[in-house]
Design a protein around this motif. Sequence first.
Motif, PDB file in Angstrom:
ATOM      1  N   PHE A 145      48.306  54.271  37.973  1.00  0.00           N
ATOM      2  CA  PHE A 145      47.565  53.010  37.900  1.00  0.00           C
ATOM      3  C   PHE A 145      46.667  52.888  39.126  1.00  0.00           C
ATOM      4  CE2 PHE A 145      51.526  52.219  40.120  1.00  0.00           C
ATOM      5  CZ  PHE A 145      51.149  51.462  41.210  1.00  0.00           C
ATOM      6  N   LEU A 146      45.705  51.984  39.027  1.00  0.00           N
ATOM      7  CA  LEU A 146      44.791  51.735  40.128  1.00  0.00           C
ATOM      8  C   LEU A 146      45.314  50.595  40.990  1.00  0.00           C
ATOM      9  CD1 LEU A 146      41.282  51.934  38.406  1.00  0.00           C
ATOM     10  CD2 LEU A 146      42.355  53.628  39.892  1.00  0.00           C
ATOM     11  N   GLU A 147      45.264  50.788  42.287  1.00  0.00           N
ATOM     12  CA  GLU A 147      45.747  49.781  43.208  1.00  0.00           C
ATOM     13  C   GLU A 147      44.630  48.783  43.538  1.00  0.00           C
ATOM     14  OE1 GLU A 147      46.883  52.176  46.457  1.00  0.00           O
ATOM     15  OE2 GLU A 147      48.520  53.176  45.377  1.00  0.00           O
ATOM     16  N   ASN A 148      44.892  47.524  43.292  1.00  0.00           N
ATOM     17  CA  ASN A 148      43.979  46.440  43.691  1.00  0.00           C
ATOM     18  C   ASN A 148      42.601  46.528  43.040  1.00  0.00           C
ATOM     19  OD1 ASN A 148      46.000  45.500  45.534  1.00  0.00           O
ATOM     20  ND2 ASN A 148      45.339  47.082  46.977  1.00  0.00           N
ATOM     21  N   SER A 185      28.761  36.531  51.506  1.00  0.00           N
ATOM     22  CA  SER A 185      29.480  35.334  51.944  1.00  0.00           C
ATOM     23  C   SER A 185      30.985  35.432  51.727  1.00  0.00           C
ATOM     24  CB  SER A 185      28.927  34.102  51.227  1.00  0.00           C
ATOM     25  OG  SER A 185      29.084  34.229  49.818  1.00  0.00           O
ATOM     26  N   THR A 186      31.403  36.128  50.683  1.00  0.00           N
ATOM     27  CA  THR A 186      32.829  36.236  50.373  1.00  0.00           C
ATOM     28  C   THR A 186      33.393  37.629  50.619  1.00  0.00           C
ATOM     29  OG1 THR A 186      32.396  36.804  48.050  1.00  0.00           O
ATOM     30  CG2 THR A 186      32.612  34.461  48.602  1.00  0.00           C
ATOM     31  N   SER A 202      34.381  46.577  37.185  1.00  0.00           N
ATOM     32  CA  SER A 202      35.562  46.917  37.980  1.00  0.00           C
ATOM     33  C   SER A 202      35.487  46.097  39.262  1.00  0.00           C
ATOM     34  CB  SER A 202      35.595  48.410  38.309  1.00  0.00           C
ATOM     35  OG  SER A 202      35.808  49.186  37.156  1.00  0.00           O
ATOM     36  N   ILE A 203      36.502  45.268  39.497  1.00  0.00           N
ATOM     37  CA  ILE A 203      36.522  44.419  40.686  1.00  0.00           C
ATOM     38  C   ILE A 203      37.300  45.126  41.790  1.00  0.00           C
ATOM     39  CG2 ILE A 203      37.107  42.169  41.649  1.00  0.00           C
ATOM     40  CD1 ILE A 203      37.031  41.003  38.871  1.00  0.00           C
ATOM     41  N   ILE A 204      36.608  45.453  42.876  1.00  0.00           N
ATOM     42  CA  ILE A 204      37.247  46.093  44.019  1.00  0.00           C
ATOM     43  C   ILE A 204      37.831  45.044  44.955  1.00  0.00           C
ATOM     44  CG2 ILE A 204      36.856  47.574  46.036  1.00  0.00           C
ATOM     45  CD1 ILE A 204      34.568  48.873  44.441  1.00  0.00           C
ATOM     46  N   LYS A 205      37.071  43.986  45.178  1.00  0.00           N
ATOM     47  CA  LYS A 205      37.553  42.868  45.995  1.00  0.00           C
ATOM     48  C   LYS A 205      37.070  41.569  45.376  1.00  0.00           C
ATOM     49  CE  LYS A 205      37.705  40.996  50.698  1.00  0.00           C
ATOM     50  NZ  LYS A 205      37.217  41.123  52.094  1.00  0.00           N
ATOM     51  N   LYS A 206      37.995  40.687  45.060  1.00  0.00           N
ATOM     52  CA  LYS A 206      37.668  39.450  44.363  1.00  0.00           C
ATOM     53  C   LYS A 206      37.071  38.406  45.293  1.00  0.00           C
ATOM     54  CE  LYS A 206      41.347  39.784  40.878  1.00  0.00           C
ATOM     55  NZ  LYS A 206      42.540  39.113  40.318  1.00  0.00           N
TER      56      LYS A 206
END
Length: 282
Positions: A145-148, A185-186, A202-206
């Motif tokens: 699985f993919l982490e995060n 900004s985020t 694909s979301i790497i950082k939300k």
Amino acid sequence: MKGSCALCHNYSDLLESHRIPKFVTRAIKKHSFTKRLRNASDPNKPVQDSDKDYLLCTTCEKRFGKKETLFNQKVLQPFRSKRLTSFNYDEWLYYFITSVSWRTLYYDVMEADQLLERGFNEKSIPAIKQAEQNMREYLLGEKKFLENIDNHIVFIHEENVLNNSSYDYSTFCNGAFGYLYGQKSTGSLYVLHVLAGIMIVSIIKKSPAERWKNTFVKMEPGKIKSTQIVSSPVIGELEYQKEQIAKAMKNMSKSQQKELIKKIEKDPEGFLKSSSAIKYKK
């Protein structure tokens, strides 16, 4: 051409691999009126194919091929022909989205200096590199699985609510593009692609405030249901691309416009049956 495969790293004969899966551009060309592609950055130069490079060995190309066929048969074609947006899936969908995202990330990691020029800060580079490595290991079967990293699929049509707005299918049904997007900004990071009217992310950082309803793709059997509701910074890229498409149409030369008009006048029925005419029929 011989070289090191970008995925398995084995030295082998490399095949020309499309950055955007070939079946996507094939579907666009088949149903468009001109049977050709245009780049928004150069609308006056029709092309026959999308970007491709010597990237994968035969074995790794085959790893992707089966999942691409399933996506085409079970998702893209039903959506384009009947606007079907609800379907059952298995692990192949997660694998497919990851494979497309990985190809884009691979080029970004290879060109890290350009990421800085594009506005990404140095703190984001390690996260991008780690995501590319995690995706590569998953695609090779070295990780289960993919982490995060979350994968999503969004159908671009009028019934879905994206950042409190709706987007016409006709605007994006002939579009095929993808890239890494980040919000300063985020610090959020996304790999987004639009594949002939379907957006995969694909979301790497939300971002701190993300809402994705009926879009989440699991690494196991599941079902995508209608209607989808999304609130995310990455959806803002649809508005940006919409503006770029409109700008490209305005920048098309008079000679190109005349050529298109002549073709339509010769075959008005063919034009009305094509995907190019959807917005005009409205």
